[in-house]
Design an enzyme around this catalytic site. Sequence first.
Site, PDB file in Angstrom:
ATOM      1  CB  THR A  98      58.489  38.408  51.980  1.00  0.00           C
ATOM      2  OG1 THR A  98      57.800  39.603  52.363  1.00  0.00           O
ATOM      3  CG2 THR A  98      58.372  38.217  50.477  1.00  0.00           C
ATOM      4  CE  LYS A 173      56.514  42.394  50.494  1.00  0.00           C
ATOM      5  NZ  LYS A 173      56.991  41.950  51.815  1.00  0.00           N
ATOM      6  CE  LYS A 241      63.372  36.687  52.311  1.00  0.00           C
ATOM      7  NZ  LYS A 241      61.994  37.035  52.738  1.00  0.00           N
TER       8      LYS A 241
END
Length: 288
Positions: A98, A173, A241
């Site tokens: 990701t 995502k 993150k």
Amino acid sequence: MGKESIAFIGTGVMGASIIKHLLKNGHEVTVYTRTQEKAEPLLALGATWASTPAEAFKNKGIAFTMVGYPSDVEEVYFGDNGLFQTAESGNIVIDMTTSEPTLAKKIFEHAQKLGVEALDAPVSGGDIGAQNGTLSIMVGGSQATFNKVLSVMKHFGENIVYQGEAGAGQHAKMCNQIVIASGMIGVCESLAYGLKAGLDLPTVLQSISSGAAGSWSLSNLAPRMIKEDFEPGFYIKHFVKDMKIALDESKKMGITLPGLALAYDMYEKLIEEGYGENGTQALLKAYQ
């Protein structure tokens, strides 16, 4: 595609399970991770070790990457020992980290110059989905490339959807992570409320998991919360993150996401308290 020779960079919680599926289905897999010791169980199953990403990809058809941060992705592809050092025309690189949509586009554009095809294909489903081979995979890049590798992805994915041009997989995502971020707050607050009300929490889950409140987090992570099992299916440090990427992207697009911002702040505090290596379900600690 047939039984392709595959390079796989990153053997973490999810990567290791994906590699096992590839080996089980007859693919030759060469692996690289920073610490060879972590790859030993995979080597025992038939995987081959390489000392760099470039070495792992030499004379292979496909490279999958699943590492921690965008900086790691950058190094794995563009570094002195990165994949692009040994990539050959006709190869395919697939980043399942990701990461940033802009980095996905950069990889795609550089790959094109080399005659290499590139996809961004982040996944959702956590350690359970990886173990069961039921991951949801969101794919950006050329649809023709997507069609080429779909049969390979089916070894470890169940819901595999082409989202659009390079970077679209990463944007999809981000949509996924935004839902999870706010949803985890709801799961934790529900359990905190039920506990305070004197209810039996497993019994509560029997009722609400299959109703309108049902979600993957409620079904799969809430039982872990009740048992105080905070081992990672997905690390808090990596989730933070992801949320930071989503917040940055939303700022660029001129939209405000207060639910995401709240979740980000809560998880940031957990990292400050030393819970970065725990799974995302450790958000419950904010309510204890």
